[in-house]
Design a protein around this motif. Structure first.
Motif, PDB file in Angstrom:
ATOM      1  N   LYS A  78       0.825  -1.214   0.000  1.00  0.00           N
ATOM      2  CA  LYS A  78       0.000   0.000   0.000  1.00  0.00           C
ATOM      3  C   LYS A  78       0.858   1.263   0.000  1.00  0.00           C
ATOM      4  CE  LYS A  78      -4.307  -1.765   1.841  1.00  0.00           C
ATOM      5  NZ  LYS A  78      -5.378  -1.582   2.808  1.00  0.00           N
ATOM      6  N   LEU A  79       1.960   1.247   0.736  1.00  0.00           N
ATOM      7  CA  LEU A  79       2.874   2.392   0.727  1.00  0.00           C
ATOM      8  C   LEU A  79       3.486   2.590  -0.661  1.00  0.00           C
ATOM      9  CD1 LEU A  79       4.728   1.999   4.150  1.00  0.00           C
ATOM     10  CD2 LEU A  79       3.108   3.791   3.496  1.00  0.00           C
ATOM     11  N   ALA A  80       3.919   1.494  -1.278  1.00  0.00           N
ATOM     12  CA  ALA A  80       4.508   1.574  -2.619  1.00  0.00           C
ATOM     13  C   ALA A  80       3.464   2.040  -3.635  1.00  0.00           C
ATOM     14  CB  ALA A  80       5.082   0.214  -3.025  1.00  0.00           C
ATOM     15  N   GLU A  81       2.234   1.572  -3.461  1.00  0.00           N
ATOM     16  CA  GLU A  81       1.147   1.969  -4.350  1.00  0.00           C
ATOM     17  C   GLU A  81       0.866   3.468  -4.217  1.00  0.00           C
ATOM     18  OE1 GLU A  81      -3.047  -0.123  -5.431  1.00  0.00           O
ATOM     19  OE2 GLU A  81      -2.769   0.378  -3.314  1.00  0.00           O
ATOM     20  N   ASN A  82       0.867   3.971  -3.002  1.00  0.00           N
ATOM     21  CA  ASN A  82       0.664   5.406  -2.758  1.00  0.00           C
ATOM     22  C   ASN A  82       1.796   6.238  -3.358  1.00  0.00           C
ATOM     23  OD1 ASN A  82      -1.764   5.023  -1.443  1.00  0.00           O
ATOM     24  ND2 ASN A  82      -0.858   5.065   0.591  1.00  0.00           N
ATOM     25  N   ASP A  83       3.023   5.747  -3.250  1.00  0.00           N
ATOM     26  CA  ASP A  83       4.161   6.466  -3.831  1.00  0.00           C
ATOM     27  C   ASP A  83       4.035   6.549  -5.354  1.00  0.00           C
ATOM     28  OD1 ASP A  83       5.247   6.813  -1.326  1.00  0.00           O
ATOM     29  OD2 ASP A  83       6.726   5.195  -1.522  1.00  0.00           O
ATOM     30  N   LEU A  84       3.661   5.436  -5.973  1.00  0.00           N
ATOM     31  CA  LEU A  84       3.491   5.425  -7.429  1.00  0.00           C
ATOM     32  C   LEU A  84       2.341   6.340  -7.846  1.00  0.00           C
ATOM     33  CD1 LEU A  84       4.352   4.364 -10.179  1.00  0.00           C
ATOM     34  CD2 LEU A  84       2.893   2.363  -9.790  1.00  0.00           C
ATOM     35  N   GLN A  85       1.249   6.293  -7.098  1.00  0.00           N
ATOM     36  CA  GLN A  85       0.118   7.171  -7.406  1.00  0.00           C
ATOM     37  C   GLN A  85       0.523   8.637  -7.265  1.00  0.00           C
ATOM     38  OE1 GLN A  85      -3.099   6.245  -8.542  1.00  0.00           O
ATOM     39  NE2 GLN A  85      -3.063   8.426  -8.998  1.00  0.00           N
ATOM     40  N   GLY A  86       1.328   8.943  -6.268  1.00  0.00           N
ATOM     41  CA  GLY A  86       1.815  10.305  -6.080  1.00  0.00           C
ATOM     42  C   GLY A  86       2.645  10.775  -7.262  1.00  0.00           C
ATOM     43  N   LEU A  87       3.505   9.898  -7.769  1.00  0.00           N
ATOM     44  CA  LEU A  87       4.310  10.238  -8.943  1.00  0.00           C
ATOM     45  C   LEU A  87       3.407  10.508 -10.149  1.00  0.00           C
ATOM     46  CD1 LEU A  87       7.027  10.488 -10.437  1.00  0.00           C
ATOM     47  CD2 LEU A  87       6.918   7.999 -10.804  1.00  0.00           C
ATOM     48  N   LEU A  88       2.420   9.650 -10.363  1.00  0.00           N
ATOM     49  CA  LEU A  88       1.495   9.831 -11.488  1.00  0.00           C
ATOM     50  C   LEU A  88       0.684  11.117 -11.337  1.00  0.00           C
ATOM     51  CD1 LEU A  88       0.327   6.138 -11.924  1.00  0.00           C
ATOM     52  CD2 LEU A  88       1.952   7.404 -13.350  1.00  0.00           C
ATOM     53  N   ASP A  89       0.303  11.445 -10.105  1.00  0.00           N
ATOM     54  CA  ASP A  89      -0.427  12.696  -9.853  1.00  0.00           C
ATOM     55  C   ASP A  89       0.447  13.905 -10.188  1.00  0.00           C
ATOM     56  OD1 ASP A  89      -2.618  11.248  -8.998  1.00  0.00           O
ATOM     57  OD2 ASP A  89      -2.259  11.591  -6.859  1.00  0.00           O
ATOM     58  N   GLU A  90       1.712  13.843  -9.774  1.00  0.00           N
ATOM     59  CA  GLU A  90       2.630  14.951 -10.071  1.00  0.00           C
ATOM     60  C   GLU A  90       2.800  15.136 -11.575  1.00  0.00           C
ATOM     61  OE1 GLU A  90       6.350  15.503  -7.832  1.00  0.00           O
ATOM     62  OE2 GLU A  90       5.630  13.867  -6.552  1.00  0.00           O
ATOM     63  N   ILE A  91       2.953  14.043 -12.288  1.00  0.00           N
ATOM     64  CA  ILE A  91       3.109  14.109 -13.741  1.00  0.00           C
ATOM     65  C   ILE A  91       1.855  14.698 -14.373  1.00  0.00           C
ATOM     66  CG2 ILE A  91       3.303  12.715 -15.847  1.00  0.00           C
ATOM     67  CD1 ILE A  91       5.164  10.843 -14.185  1.00  0.00           C
ATOM     68  N   SER A  92       0.693  14.254 -13.920  1.00  0.00           N
ATOM     69  CA  SER A  92      -0.573  14.773 -14.452  1.00  0.00           C
ATOM     70  C   SER A  92      -0.689  16.274 -14.240  1.00  0.00           C
ATOM     71  CB  SER A  92      -1.763  14.075 -13.795  1.00  0.00           C
ATOM     72  OG  SER A  92      -1.758  12.708 -14.083  1.00  0.00           O
ATOM     73  N   MET A  93      -0.297  16.736 -13.058  1.00  0.00           N
ATOM     74  CA  MET A  93      -0.357  18.167 -12.766  1.00  0.00           C
ATOM     75  C   MET A  93       0.606  18.948 -13.655  1.00  0.00           C
ATOM     76  SD  MET A  93      -2.649  18.766 -10.461  1.00  0.00           S
ATOM     77  CE  MET A  93      -2.215  20.411  -9.949  1.00  0.00           C
ATOM     78  N   LEU A  94       1.797  18.412 -13.872  1.00  0.00           N
ATOM     79  CA  LEU A  94       2.768  19.095 -14.728  1.00  0.00           C
ATOM     80  C   LEU A  94       2.293  19.180 -16.172  1.00  0.00           C
ATOM     81  CD1 LEU A  94       6.108  17.603 -13.337  1.00  0.00           C
ATOM     82  CD2 LEU A  94       5.339  19.974 -13.161  1.00  0.00           C
ATOM     83  N   VAL A  95       1.752  18.077 -16.677  1.00  0.00           N
ATOM     84  CA  VAL A  95       1.258  18.070 -18.057  1.00  0.00           C
ATOM     85  C   VAL A  95       0.061  19.005 -18.189  1.00  0.00           C
ATOM     86  CG1 VAL A  95       0.175  16.656 -19.856  1.00  0.00           C
ATOM     87  CG2 VAL A  95       2.141  15.772 -18.601  1.00  0.00           C
ATOM     88  N   GLY A  96      -0.888  18.906 -17.281  1.00  0.00           N
ATOM     89  CA  GLY A  96      -2.063  19.780 -17.326  1.00  0.00           C
ATOM     90  C   GLY A  96      -1.683  21.242 -17.190  1.00  0.00           C
ATOM     91  N   GLY A  97      -0.776  21.546 -16.266  1.00  0.00           N
ATOM     92  CA  GLY A  97      -0.343  22.923 -16.055  1.00  0.00           C
ATOM     93  C   GLY A  97       0.431  23.476 -17.237  1.00  0.00           C
ATOM     94  N   ALA A  98       1.140  22.608 -17.947  1.00  0.00           N
ATOM     95  CA  ALA A  98       1.892  23.055 -19.118  1.00  0.00           C
ATOM     96  C   ALA A  98       0.949  23.456 -20.252  1.00  0.00           C
ATOM     97  CB  ALA A  98       2.841  21.952 -19.588  1.00  0.00           C
ATOM     98  N   VAL A  99      -0.227  22.836 -20.297  1.00  0.00           N
ATOM     99  CA  VAL A  99      -1.213  23.172 -21.325  1.00  0.00           C
ATOM    100  C   VAL A  99      -1.920  24.465 -20.957  1.00  0.00           C
ATOM    101  CG1 VAL A  99      -3.358  22.412 -22.427  1.00  0.00           C
ATOM    102  CG2 VAL A  99      -1.536  20.765 -21.995  1.00  0.00           C
ATOM    103  N   SER A 100      -2.407  24.535 -19.724  1.00  0.00           N
ATOM    104  CA  SER A 100      -3.107  25.732 -19.257  1.00  0.00           C
ATOM    105  C   SER A 100      -3.270  25.655 -17.748  1.00  0.00           C
ATOM    106  CB  SER A 100      -4.491  25.821 -19.909  1.00  0.00           C
ATOM    107  OG  SER A 100      -5.290  26.802 -19.280  1.00  0.00           O
ATOM    108  N   SER A 101      -3.239  26.813 -17.104  1.00  0.00           N
ATOM    109  CA  SER A 101      -3.452  26.831 -15.654  1.00  0.00           C
ATOM    110  C   SER A 101      -4.908  26.562 -15.308  1.00  0.00           C
ATOM    111  CB  SER A 101      -3.010  28.173 -15.075  1.00  0.00           C
ATOM    112  OG  SER A 101      -3.803  29.215 -15.617  1.00  0.00           O
ATOM    113  N   HIS A 102      -5.770  26.558 -16.315  1.00  0.00           N
ATOM    114  CA  HIS A 102      -7.199  26.329 -16.087  1.00  0.00           C
ATOM    115  C   HIS A 102      -7.608  24.873 -16.303  1.00  0.00           C
ATOM    116  CE1 HIS A 102      -7.867  30.585 -15.619  1.00  0.00           C
ATOM    117  NE2 HIS A 102      -7.164  30.798 -16.712  1.00  0.00           N
TER     118      HIS A 102
END
Length: 147
Positions: free
Chosen positions: A94-118
Motif C-alpha cells: 500500500k505504501l509503494a502503491e501510494n508512492d506510485l500514485q503520487g508520482l502519477l499525480d505529479e506528472i498529471s499536474m505538470l502536463v495539465g499545467g503546461a497546457v493551461s493553468s485552467h
C-alpha cells in the motif's frame, strides 16, 4: 500532414514518459512489493478470506440490520480487514502503491499545467487539488473567476 506528424511525435513522447515511469525506482519498488504480496501464502490467505467475506457483506448490506447475520458479518469483516491491513506485505504494498500514485499525480499536474493553468486534473489527492490555480472550478460559486 503536419498535424499527423505532430500527433505521432506527441504519442511517442507519451510512450517515452510511460517507459520512464515504468523504469523508475518507485515503479520498481511497487512491482517488488506486488510480487512479494502475491507470492506469500499467508498474505494471500488473509486477502482471500477477506474477499470471500466481502461478498457476504455486500449481500448483508442490501438488507441492512434486518439481515439475520448482520452483526456477525459486520464484526467479522472488520476483523478480517484489520488482519489483512496489518499484514506487513500488504502494508508495504500500500505504501509503494501510494508512492506510485503520487508520482502519477505529479506528472498529471505538470502536463495539465503546461497546457493551461485552467486545466482541471483529477488526482483524488487534496494536496494536488489545492495546487490548481483554478480553485474550486465553475461550480464553486464564482470563485473560479470565469463568471
Amino acid at each position: 500532414m503536419l498535424a499527423t506528424l505532430e500527433r505521432i511525435e506527441l504519442l511517442e513522447d507519451a510512450e517515452n514518459l510511460a517507459r520512464m515511469v515504468l523504469e523508475s525506482d518507485i515503479a520498481e519498488q511497487y512491482q517488488i512489493c506486488l510480487y512479494k504480496m502475491q507470492h506469500n501464502k499467508e498474505t494471500q490467505r488473509k486477502i482471500n478470506q477477506f474477499v470471500k467475506l466481502k461478498e457476504l457483506y455486500e449481500e448483508v448490506q442490501r438488507f441492512g440490520k434486518y439481515h439475520p447475520d448482520y452483526k456477525r458479518v459486520m464484526m467479522q469483516i472488520r476483523e478480517y480487514k484489520r488482519e489483512m491491513d496489518l499484514d506487513p506485505l500488504v502494508a508495504e504494498f500500500k505504501l509503494a502503491e501510494n508512492d506510485l500514485q503520487g508520482l502519477l499525480d505529479e506528472i498529471s499536474m505538470l502536463v495539465g499545467g503546461a497546457v493551461s493553468s485552467h486545466i482541471k486534473v483529477p488526482t483524488g489527492n487534496p494536496f494536488f487539488d489545492t495546487k490548481s490555480s483554478h480553485g474550486s472550478g465553475c461550480g464553486g460559486g464564482g470563485s473560479c473567476g470565469c463568471g
